[in-house]
Design a protein around this motif. Structure first.
Motif, PDB file in Angstrom:
ATOM      1  N   MET A  23     -10.648  13.333 -23.024  1.00 36.92           N
ATOM      2  CA  MET A  23     -10.373  12.696 -21.750  1.00 36.92           C
ATOM      3  C   MET A  23      -9.877  11.287 -22.011  1.00 36.92           C
ATOM      4  N   CYS A  24      -9.171  10.747 -21.049  1.00 37.81           N
ATOM      5  CA  CYS A  24      -8.546   9.440 -21.244  1.00 37.81           C
ATOM      6  C   CYS A  24      -9.565   8.319 -21.094  1.00 37.81           C
ATOM      7  N   SER A  25      -9.915   7.698 -22.217  1.00 32.11           N
ATOM      8  CA  SER A  25     -10.829   6.567 -22.198  1.00 32.11           C
ATOM      9  C   SER A  25     -10.122   5.275 -22.579  1.00 32.11           C
ATOM     10  N   GLN A  26      -8.834   5.352 -22.876  1.00 36.51           N
ATOM     11  CA  GLN A  26      -8.042   4.180 -23.242  1.00 36.51           C
ATOM     12  C   GLN A  26      -6.629   4.328 -22.693  1.00 36.51           C
ATOM     13  N   PHE A  27      -6.074   3.215 -22.245  1.00 35.56           N
ATOM     14  CA  PHE A  27      -4.661   3.207 -21.855  1.00 35.56           C
ATOM     15  C   PHE A  27      -4.060   1.870 -22.235  1.00 35.56           C
ATOM     16  N   GLN A  28      -2.763   1.780 -22.114  1.00 36.59           N
ATOM     17  CA  GLN A  28      -1.997   0.618 -22.549  1.00 36.59           C
ATOM     18  C   GLN A  28      -1.281   0.012 -21.345  1.00 36.59           C
ATOM     19  N   VAL A  29      -1.210  -1.324 -21.305  1.00 33.92           N
ATOM     20  CA  VAL A  29      -0.513  -2.009 -20.216  1.00 33.92           C
ATOM     21  C   VAL A  29       0.431  -3.039 -20.831  1.00 33.92           C
ATOM     22  N   LYS A  30       1.719  -2.735 -20.783  1.00 28.80           N
ATOM     23  CA  LYS A  30       2.737  -3.649 -21.306  1.00 28.80           C
ATOM     24  C   LYS A  30       3.882  -3.694 -20.304  1.00 28.80           C
ATOM     25  N   LEU A  31       3.671  -4.405 -19.201  1.00 29.86           N
ATOM     26  CA  LEU A  31       4.693  -4.482 -18.173  1.00 29.86           C
ATOM     27  C   LEU A  31       4.508  -5.753 -17.368  1.00 29.86           C
ATOM     28  N   PRO A  32       5.613  -6.354 -16.914  1.00 29.08           N
ATOM     29  CA  PRO A  32       5.494  -7.574 -16.097  1.00 29.08           C
ATOM     30  C   PRO A  32       5.106  -7.244 -14.658  1.00 29.08           C
ATOM     31  N   LEU A  33       4.454  -8.192 -14.020  1.00 26.39           N
ATOM     32  CA  LEU A  33       3.977  -8.003 -12.659  1.00 26.39           C
ATOM     33  C   LEU A  33       5.104  -7.709 -11.676  1.00 26.39           C
ATOM     34  N   HIS A  34       6.249  -8.342 -11.825  1.00 27.01           N
ATOM     35  CA  HIS A  34       7.339  -8.140 -10.859  1.00 27.01           C
ATOM     36  C   HIS A  34       7.820  -6.690 -10.836  1.00 27.01           C
ATOM     37  N   VAL A  35       7.666  -5.978 -11.949  1.00 23.82           N
ATOM     38  CA  VAL A  35       8.055  -4.565 -11.994  1.00 23.82           C
ATOM     39  C   VAL A  35       7.123  -3.742 -11.110  1.00 23.82           C
ATOM     40  N   VAL A  36       5.833  -4.059 -11.148  1.00 28.69           N
ATOM     41  CA  VAL A  36       4.864  -3.365 -10.302  1.00 28.69           C
ATOM     42  C   VAL A  36       5.132  -3.686  -8.831  1.00 28.69           C
ATOM     43  N   GLU A  37       5.392  -4.942  -8.534  1.00 27.06           N
ATOM     44  CA  GLU A  37       5.697  -5.341  -7.149  1.00 27.06           C
ATOM     45  C   GLU A  37       6.890  -4.578  -6.603  1.00 27.06           C
ATOM     46  N   ALA A  38       7.906  -4.387  -7.433  1.00 28.65           N
ATOM     47  CA  ALA A  38       9.143  -3.734  -6.987  1.00 28.65           C
ATOM     48  C   ALA A  38       8.911  -2.296  -6.543  1.00 28.65           C
ATOM     49  N   SER A  39       7.850  -1.656  -7.042  1.00 27.55           N
ATOM     50  CA  SER A  39       7.600  -0.260  -6.661  1.00 27.55           C
ATOM     51  C   SER A  39       7.190  -0.131  -5.199  1.00 27.55           C
ATOM     52  N   PHE A  40       6.829  -1.242  -4.561  1.00 21.24           N
ATOM     53  CA  PHE A  40       6.487  -1.225  -3.134  1.00 21.24           C
ATOM     54  C   PHE A  40       7.648  -1.726  -2.268  1.00 21.24           C
ATOM     55  N   SER A  41       8.774  -2.047  -2.876  1.00 23.20           N
ATOM     56  CA  SER A  41       9.892  -2.615  -2.120  1.00 23.20           C
ATOM     57  C   SER A  41      10.482  -1.631  -1.116  1.00 23.20           C
ATOM     58  N   HIS A  42      10.339  -0.324  -1.355  1.00 25.32           N
ATOM     59  CA  HIS A  42      10.888   0.663  -0.419  1.00 25.32           C
ATOM     60  C   HIS A  42       9.898   1.009   0.698  1.00 25.32           C
ATOM     61  N   THR A  43       8.722   0.354   0.698  1.00 23.63           N
ATOM     62  CA  THR A  43       7.734   0.594   1.751  1.00 23.63           C
ATOM     63  C   THR A  43       7.776  -0.560   2.752  1.00 23.63           C
ATOM     64  N   ARG A  44       7.078  -0.394   3.862  1.00 20.19           N
ATOM     65  CA  ARG A  44       7.017  -1.466   4.877  1.00 20.19           C
ATOM     66  C   ARG A  44       6.038  -2.555   4.499  1.00 20.19           C
ATOM     67  N   PHE A  45       5.245  -2.310   3.457  1.00 18.26           N
ATOM     68  CA  PHE A  45       4.184  -3.247   3.113  1.00 18.26           C
ATOM     69  C   PHE A  45       4.347  -3.745   1.687  1.00 18.26           C
TER      70      PHE A  45
END
Length: 196
Positions: A1-23
């Motif tokens: 089971m997944c007990s470890q993951f990796q995070v290598k991404l800038p915050l603005h990329v995550v923000e952009a995933s909500f750009s097509h929503t109203r919020f």
């Protein structure tokens, strides 16, 4: 089971995933500094997105809550369950790890890194309890089955808001991706460089 993951991404990329929503994505605890991390493991804090009163919001939460036996609950089986009353969350990641038996001559288990084909990052679907999050799991897809009998629910960047906002049926999201969607590479022991 997944007990470890990796995070290598800038915050603005995550923000952009909500750009097509109203919020737009909000930060009630202030904009987090998402430092590149080779691994996030049980007990570590990670930035996750939940649905607040005014829309999606990101804040750090610990990975895994304590179960009745005091052991950490870091994965939560999604099969046959409904999550209408649960506090849903999205965990941004650039990869997740699974483990198999040690390679010949090694004492530690072999660690495999899974990434989303053609994307620099993805979401993992989760739920929040007792101020911590766990990752939802499902039956393994063809890409994960040779390595483990379960897998985390991986959502492409554009589908994350659907998990938070209930805009698609759960069974359309809480399932493995099609074969060939995930790439895998051995992270430990490292592959020996080939000589030309």
């Amino acid at each position: 089971m997944c007990s470890q993951f990796q995070v290598k991404l800038p915050l603005h990329v995550v923000e952009a995933s909500f750009s097509h929503t109203r919020f737009p994505l909000r930060f009630p605890a202030g904009r987090p500094n998402i430092e590149p991390r080779d691994e996030v493991t049980i007990g570590d804090s990670a930035a996750v997105v939940t649905l607040g009163e005014d829309g999606p919001e990101m804040a750090p939460l610990p990975f895994a809550w304590k179960g009745p036996n005091r052991r950490p609950v870091f994965n939560f089986r999604s099969d046959g369950r409904r999550f209408d009353g649960s506090r849903r969350c999205l965990v941004p990641a650039s990869g997740f790890f699974e483990f198999t038996d040690p390679q010949p001559g090694q004492k530690r288990k072999t660690r495999w890194l899974f990434t989303l084909q053609g994307e620099e990052w993805f979401w993992m679907a989760g739920i929040v309890r007792d101020g911590a999050f766990a990752l939802l799991t499902t039956e393994p897809g063809e890409d994960v089955a040779p390595y483990h009998n379960r897998q985390v629910v991986v959502l492409p960047p554009d589908l994350g808001p659907d998990w938070l906002g209930l805009t698609r049926p759960e069974d359309a999201l809480l399932r493995p991706l099609a074969a060939g969607s995930l790439t895998v590479e051995r992270a430990f022991p490292p592959l020996e460089p080939t000589l030309l």
